[in-house]
Design an enzyme around this catalytic site. Structure first.
Site, PDB file in Angstrom:
ATOM      1  N   CYS A   1      20.761 -36.020  13.379  1.00 32.74           N
ATOM      2  CA  CYS A   1      19.307 -36.048  13.614  1.00 32.74           C
ATOM      3  C   CYS A   1      18.730 -34.647  13.547  1.00 32.74           C
ATOM      4  CB  CYS A   1      19.012 -36.691  14.971  1.00 32.74           C
ATOM      5  SG  CYS A   1      17.264 -36.591  15.450  1.00 32.74           S
TER       6      CYS A   1
ATOM      7  N   CYS B   1      14.948 -39.842  15.904  1.00 36.49           N
ATOM      8  CA  CYS B   1      15.919 -40.880  15.548  1.00 36.49           C
ATOM      9  C   CYS B   1      15.778 -42.109  16.439  1.00 36.49           C
ATOM     10  CB  CYS B   1      17.349 -40.338  15.616  1.00 36.49           C
ATOM     11  SG  CYS B   1      17.902 -39.899  17.284  1.00 36.49           S
TER      12      CYS B   1
ATOM     13  N   ARG C   1      15.473 -26.991  37.850  1.00 40.62           N
ATOM     14  CA  ARG C   1      15.358 -25.605  37.375  1.00 40.62           C
ATOM     15  C   ARG C   1      14.059 -25.389  36.588  1.00 40.62           C
ATOM     16  NH1 ARG C   1      20.566 -23.146  34.752  1.00 40.62           N
ATOM     17  NH2 ARG C   1      19.211 -21.327  34.948  1.00 40.62           N
TER      18      ARG C   1
ATOM     19  N   TYR D   1      18.464 -29.871  35.637  1.00 42.91           N
ATOM     20  CA  TYR D   1      17.554 -29.084  34.806  1.00 42.91           C
ATOM     21  C   TYR D   1      16.089 -29.375  35.121  1.00 42.91           C
ATOM     22  CZ  TYR D   1      21.249 -26.724  32.517  1.00 42.91           C
ATOM     23  OH  TYR D   1      22.322 -25.900  32.305  1.00 42.91           O
TER      24      TYR D   1
ATOM     25  N   CYS E   1      17.869 -33.010  20.231  1.00 47.28           N
ATOM     26  CA  CYS E   1      18.574 -34.284  20.202  1.00 47.28           C
ATOM     27  C   CYS E   1      20.069 -34.037  20.398  1.00 47.28           C
ATOM     28  CB  CYS E   1      18.329 -34.985  18.860  1.00 47.28           C
ATOM     29  SG  CYS E   1      19.143 -36.599  18.710  1.00 47.28           S
TER      30      CYS E   1
ATOM     31  N   HIS F   1      20.747 -17.394  25.696  1.00 46.81           N
ATOM     32  CA  HIS F   1      21.259 -18.637  26.286  1.00 46.81           C
ATOM     33  C   HIS F   1      20.266 -19.786  26.188  1.00 46.81           C
ATOM     34  CE1 HIS F   1      24.259 -16.096  28.874  1.00 46.81           C
ATOM     35  NE2 HIS F   1      24.542 -16.108  27.589  1.00 46.81           N
TER      36      HIS F   1
ATOM     37  N   CYS G   1      14.789 -39.127  22.138  1.00 48.04           N
ATOM     38  CA  CYS G   1      14.511 -38.424  20.886  1.00 48.04           C
ATOM     39  C   CYS G   1      13.468 -39.210  20.089  1.00 48.04           C
ATOM     40  CB  CYS G   1      15.778 -38.259  20.053  1.00 48.04           C
ATOM     41  SG  CYS G   1      15.442 -37.451  18.455  1.00 48.04           S
TER      42      CYS G   1
HETATM   43 ZN   LIG Z   1      17.475 -37.638  17.458  1.00 45.53          ZN
END
Ligand SMILES: [Zn+2]
Length: 369
Positions: free
Chosen positions: A146, A255, A81, A78, A140, A132, A252
């Protein structure tokens, strides 16, 4: 104004004139975008048969199982991309559709593309459903506990460890530079089946055409025994490996215990619920008729575009398919549907010219409505 002299040579002037007359009378319009519109901006269409990302690779980089197995590998895919999408620019078709959205409040675009090119072209947010997801939206992995979501994060790369050099060396090291990765016909077929569940009934049985299955058979590790060609291939014996640890990946911030994932729809996943509900609402029985449906850069005979086009048809819409592939011409309804074969960057602006080049028409129409 357009006329025979300015019409691209591949288009029939009479058909274009007929389309223009319908467009000018249309209040509710739906557009369905596929990879073909972004191919004109230089992004891979993911339908090639000789790219790097063969079927088994796709199962490793674009599925929940692949992410659990090696999230670093998925993030490298990714990262690549995202990088390619950032380098690409929206084209004339994206801009024409954005202008149509500004001029016609009843126009909504449903896009299968995650490349962010429609938003970058200024397409009004409320009139764009990204079926999409989007390469630049993150969330997350702990969606229940979370629930952190971040939109429009353009940082490239997201972490130092995901830097281009390392990512390309380990994942894309053997890529032919003139032959960009063309991932995942299997992914698209799987998404299509998923999407079919939330759409009308009729096309569930039809599935993709033989033409669409051809690249799947070529890339499938299950070979000719896999009759339908749309089932996911088993994981390859040859595993790619990122060598990245969780600390190397986007964390993340909420969290602080989990990593982030791209907020895109992977093979084997359903559409985001709110997106599915919003798309569904466009076709409800108690809504106004749909006048016109544009299917751009994807076949109107293949999921998920087929489902939306069919539902628009049931709401009274005439269907216009704009694609470089003429295969759609076979099943069109004479006097009802159009098939315009050509590059979307040429055809779409030409078709939308009456609206996008003369906004007064729509202001008068709105005033009289
Ligand atoms: Zn999280």
């Amino acid at each position: 104004m357009s006329g025979p002299d300015s019409t691209p040579p591949s288009l029939d002037p009479a058909e274009v004139a007929d389309f223009h007359n319908t467009l000018k009378r249309s209040k509710r319009i739906i557009a369905i975008l596929g990879a073909g519109i972004s191919a004109s901006s230089g992004l891979a269409t993911f339908r090639g048969t000789n790219g790097l990302w063969k079927a088994q690779d796709v199962m490793q980089v674009a599925t929940p199982a692949g992410f659990r197995h090696d999230p670093g590998l998925v993030w490298q895919f990714y990262t690549f991309r995202r990088h390619e999408a950032l380098k690409a620019k929206p084209n004339a078709a994206h801009y024409a559709l954005a202008e149509l959205a500004r001029q016609v409040p009843g126009f909504v675009t449903l896009t299968q593309n995650v490349d962010n090119l429609s938003p970058r072209a200024g397409h009004p947010e409320g009139q764009l459903k990204q079926l999409h997801g989007n390469l630049f939206h993150l969330r997350c992995v702990d969606e229940v506990g979370c629930g952190y979501v971040e939109e429009g994060n353009l940082k490239d790369p997201l972490t130092p460890a995901l830097g281009t050099a390392k990512g390309e060396a380990s994942v894309l090291g053997h890529i032919d530079r003139d032959n960009k990765p063309k991932a995942s016909p299997l992914l698209l077929a799987g998404l299509a089946r998923k999407n079919a569940r939330i759409l009308g009934d009729k096309y569930k049985e039809d599935g993709p055409s033989a033409v669409d299955l051809t690249p799947l058979k070529v890339t499938s590790t299950a070979g000719s025994e896999q009759e339908s060609g749309v089932r996911p291939a088993p994981m390859s014996d040859i595993r790619l490996s990122s060598g990245l640890a969780k600390d190397d990946l986007p964390q993340c911030p909420k969290c602080t215990a989990n990593i982030l994932r791209p907020s895109v729809v992977w093979f084997g996943e359903a559409l985001a619920e709110n997106t599915a509900v919003e798309a569904d609402a466009l076709f409800k029985e108690d809504t106004d008729p749909i006048d016109l449906c544009l299917v751009i850069g994807t076949s109107s005979k293949v999921w998920p575009a087929a489902g939306f086009a069919e539902r628009a048809r049931k709401k009274g819409a005439r269907i216009a398919t704009i694609n470089i592939d003429a295969a759609d011409a076979k099943n069109m309804r004479p006097g009802k549907d159009w098939v315009f074969v050509g590059d979307a960057t040429v055809v779409v602006p030409e078709l939308l010219k009456p609206i996008t080049s003369d906004s007064k028409l729509w202001k008068e129409k709105a005033a009289s409505a």
